[in-house]
Design a protein around this motif. Sequence first.
Motif, PDB file in Angstrom:
ATOM      1  N   UNK A 114      11.173  18.117   0.814  1.00  0.00           N
ATOM      2  CA  UNK A 114      10.713  16.855   0.282  1.00  0.00           C
ATOM      3  C   UNK A 114      11.187  16.762  -1.154  1.00  0.00           C
ATOM      4  N   UNK A 115      11.139  15.559  -1.722  1.00  0.00           N
ATOM      5  CA  UNK A 115      11.578  15.371  -3.100  1.00  0.00           C
ATOM      6  C   UNK A 115      10.525  14.586  -3.880  1.00  0.00           C
ATOM      7  N   UNK A 116      10.205  15.036  -5.079  1.00  0.00           N
ATOM      8  CA  UNK A 116       9.403  14.258  -6.019  1.00  0.00           C
ATOM      9  C   UNK A 116      10.372  13.703  -7.057  1.00  0.00           C
ATOM     10  N   UNK A 117      10.523  12.394  -7.058  1.00  0.00           N
ATOM     11  CA  UNK A 117      11.444  11.724  -7.981  1.00  0.00           C
ATOM     12  C   UNK A 117      10.651  11.109  -9.129  1.00  0.00           C
ATOM     13  N   UNK A 118      11.147  11.309 -10.322  1.00  0.00           N
ATOM     14  CA  UNK A 118      10.644  10.564 -11.476  1.00  0.00           C
ATOM     15  C   UNK A 118      11.657   9.466 -11.768  1.00  0.00           C
ATOM     16  N   UNK A 119      11.242   8.224 -11.535  1.00  0.00           N
ATOM     17  CA  UNK A 119      12.111   7.056 -11.708  1.00  0.00           C
ATOM     18  C   UNK A 119      11.385   6.101 -12.650  1.00  0.00           C
ATOM     19  N   UNK A 120      11.936   5.880 -13.825  1.00  0.00           N
ATOM     20  CA  UNK A 120      11.211   5.100 -14.808  1.00  0.00           C
ATOM     21  C   UNK A 120       9.890   5.793 -15.105  1.00  0.00           C
ATOM     22  N   UNK A 121       8.811   5.065 -15.035  1.00  0.00           N
ATOM     23  CA  UNK A 121       7.502   5.653 -15.281  1.00  0.00           C
ATOM     24  C   UNK A 121       6.733   5.981 -14.019  1.00  0.00           C
TER      25      UNK A 121
END
Length: 299
Positions: A175-182
């Motif tokens: 799985x992936x935890x993405x930080x995109x913007x806030x």
Amino acid sequence: MNTTRPAVRPVSGTPLTGTFTAPPEAGPDDVTLWWLGQAGFALRHRGGLILIDPYLSDTLAEKYRGKLFPHRRMHPAPVAPEAIRGVDAVLCTHGHTDHMDPGTIRALLPHNDPRFVVPRAERARALERGVPAARLTGTTAGERVELDGGVTVEPVPAAHEHLEQDENGDHRFLGYVLTVGGVRVYHSGDCVPYDGQPERLRTLRADVALLPVNGRDRHRTENGVPGNFTVREAAELCEAAGIPHLLCHHFGLFDFNTVDPEDARDALRRRATPLSWTVPRVGDAYVLTPGGPTAKEDR
């Protein structure tokens, strides 16, 4: 639960095109998300565009024609892969064809030069599927990948239906935890509950979880179709991990491997918890606003 929640707002009436243009309702700091069917998503933040597990072809129908599970689409692809432009990155959670699709990959490449992020344990398969070696980044749980535009990707293990590692200890399913913007978005890949999962995710403080809810059973598993969370298990994971919003997926594409979305909505309505949720519609846009208020249910 997290002290602030992103607002997750459906936006109707905006046609989906290959440019994935954010709707007028999206502010400059917002993230726009589209469900592409199955486990596929597109995320737009300002000028950046990321695809996760896009399956936009009929590769599986061709592969399984005449078989027990023929993999015929219940709906057309919401956008033709050859029409897509401006993709910065493609993330594949594992090597199954509806997540790492050679038909979609090869159709994207003539007009895009994305970076591909895949499990390191599936590097050879990615190359076979047409991913250019120079654009391929292999990774595994516990690492961190930096993408253009300040986007970060933190891989975590996924169990489909078991945790599997290769001879080097690299996980085959991620799985992936993405930080995109806030906004921090968790895409579990194909996954079922496993020991330690809520605790691991709690430390990563995701705002929104994109979880598959088509369930599993012995008939599918014994015939080569490993399963995923049930709707109840997906909601329980969000509650245990402190993830305030659940967005369901992995239903409605293949008739042997789906759930009724109205049944999913009914099950989520009956939960007497603060969890907010979305059972999305293919091709619709959803705007994620950092730190904004959200209703209990967004349909």
